[in-house]
Write an enzyme that holds these catalytic residues in place. Structure first.
Site, PDB file in Angstrom:
ATOM      1  N   LYS A 177       0.831  -1.205   0.000  1.00  0.00           N
ATOM      2  CA  LYS A 177       0.000   0.000   0.000  1.00  0.00           C
ATOM      3  C   LYS A 177       0.870   1.261   0.000  1.00  0.00           C
ATOM      4  O   LYS A 177       1.823   1.369   0.766  1.00  0.00           O
ATOM      5  CB  LYS A 177      -0.921  -0.018   1.226  1.00  0.00           C
ATOM      6  CG  LYS A 177      -1.893  -1.199   1.202  1.00  0.00           C
ATOM      7  CD  LYS A 177      -2.728  -1.297   2.461  1.00  0.00           C
ATOM      8  CE  LYS A 177      -1.922  -1.687   3.672  1.00  0.00           C
ATOM      9  NZ  LYS A 177      -2.753  -2.020   4.847  1.00  0.00           N
ATOM     10  N   THR A 213      -7.640   8.405   8.864  1.00  0.00           N
ATOM     11  CA  THR A 213      -7.140   7.197   8.196  1.00  0.00           C
ATOM     12  C   THR A 213      -7.142   5.971   9.113  1.00  0.00           C
ATOM     13  O   THR A 213      -6.741   4.894   8.687  1.00  0.00           O
ATOM     14  CB  THR A 213      -5.712   7.430   7.686  1.00  0.00           C
ATOM     15  OG1 THR A 213      -4.861   7.796   8.791  1.00  0.00           O
ATOM     16  CG2 THR A 213      -5.684   8.555   6.646  1.00  0.00           C
ATOM     17  N   GLY A 215      -7.970   2.700  10.651  1.00  0.00           N
ATOM     18  CA  GLY A 215      -8.771   1.557  10.240  1.00  0.00           C
ATOM     19  C   GLY A 215      -8.860   1.330   8.741  1.00  0.00           C
ATOM     20  O   GLY A 215      -9.541   0.400   8.294  1.00  0.00           O
ATOM     21  N   THR A 216      -8.173   2.138   7.950  1.00  0.00           N
ATOM     22  CA  THR A 216      -8.261   1.981   6.496  1.00  0.00           C
ATOM     23  C   THR A 216      -7.686   0.647   6.035  1.00  0.00           C
ATOM     24  O   THR A 216      -8.218   0.027   5.104  1.00  0.00           O
ATOM     25  CB  THR A 216      -7.544   3.132   5.774  1.00  0.00           C
ATOM     26  OG1 THR A 216      -6.226   3.283   6.326  1.00  0.00           O
ATOM     27  CG2 THR A 216      -8.295   4.451   5.954  1.00  0.00           C
ATOM     28  N   GLY A 217      -6.606   0.195   6.663  1.00  0.00           N
ATOM     29  CA  GLY A 217      -6.015  -1.084   6.281  1.00  0.00           C
ATOM     30  C   GLY A 217      -6.930  -2.255   6.582  1.00  0.00           C
ATOM     31  O   GLY A 217      -7.020  -3.217   5.804  1.00  0.00           O
ATOM     32  N   CYS A 218      -7.631  -2.173   7.702  1.00  0.00           N
ATOM     33  CA  CYS A 218      -8.597  -3.224   8.073  1.00  0.00           C
ATOM     34  C   CYS A 218      -9.723  -3.284   7.058  1.00  0.00           C
ATOM     35  O   CYS A 218     -10.121  -4.362   6.590  1.00  0.00           O
ATOM     36  CB  CYS A 218      -9.178  -2.947   9.456  1.00  0.00           C
ATOM     37  SG  CYS A 218      -7.973  -2.784  10.781  1.00  0.00           S
TER      38      CYS A 218
END
Length: 243
Positions: A177, A213, A215-218
């Site tokens: 990412k 941002t 929690g965006t990866g989750c």
């Protein structure tokens, strides 16, 4: 004759975020929004909010095992999303249960550091996590996590090379990412390396200017798992998840 709607199912194995922005809470929202049914196994509870992590409470290993046995023995999952595995013992029991049940389409977000900078995994668990990575279908590290996996700094102009290097090292497909890259334009690039085909796919999207941002990866990894459960190819699932 009665019409019965059938949903594809995704299991998320992760920590709980009391603030509702990340972890199990974010996973369930994303999986549901993508049209799949979400079940969960909670590995830890956290006391956190949008500003940071205050405390982490580990769930006993035996209870994690019971959660895994309960859902895996009853529900057929088209994909598994894995988030925070904070200790070597947790990683071991998750790996054992998934192998035992022939789990497929494992999307592993190697959560080691929160967006706020708070550590979410013990140092002793990192080596165990690395050994687990080849069992996954896809891993979704951000640049700081990718640097931990490679053991070196990554130059922002060599992201494709880094994604391929991680994939070759751990025998797994990689979505590296690019959100941590400072850009002069209004776009962000994520790099997908598909290990089976030895191919690179560059995914470009408009950059959203926001401080929110957490929690965006989750949410992203859960969305990818949901699309895999719905029958999409890995490339298509990743592109849809990123969009």
């Amino acid at each position: 004759m009665e019409n019965i709607t059938s949903y594809k199912s995704v299991l998320t194995i992760a920590g709980s975020d009391s603030g509702g922005c990340a972890g199990i809470q974010a996973d369930i929202k994303s999986i549901s929004a993508c049209g799949a049914f979400a079940a969960s196994v909670i590995t830890a509870t956290t006391a956190q909010n949008t500003k940071g992590v205050i405390d982490i409470h580990a769930i006993p290993i035996a209870h994690i095992a019971h959660q895994l046995d309960a859902v895996l023995s009853d529900i057929s999952f088209g994909a598994i999303k894995i988030g925070m595995l904070h200790s070597a013992e947790v990683i071991q029991i998750v790996e054992e249960k998934l192998v035992e049940n022939n789990a497929k389409h494992i999307v592993l977000d190697p959560v080691m550091v929160a967006t706020s900078g708070d550590a979410l995994i013990t140092d002793g668990a990192i080596a165990r996590l690395k050994a687990f990575l080849p069992k996954a279908t896809l891993i979704t590290p951000n640049i700081p996590e990718a640097e931990i996996l490679l053991g070196k700094k990554i130059s922002t102009n060599t992201l494709s090379k880094a994604a391929k290097e991680i994939g070759k090292l751990y025998s797994v497909s990689v979505l590296l990412k690019g959100g941590h890259v400072s850009t002069t334009n209004n776009h962000v690039q994520d790099i997908l390396y598909i290990v089976e085909d030895d191919t690179i796919v560059t995914i470009t999207n408009p950059k959203i200017k926001t401080d929110h941002t957490h929690g965006t990866g989750c949410s992203l990894s859960s969305s990818i798992a949901a699309f895999l459960s719905l029958g999409e190819s890995l490339e298509s699932a990743v592109i849809k998840g990123c969009n």
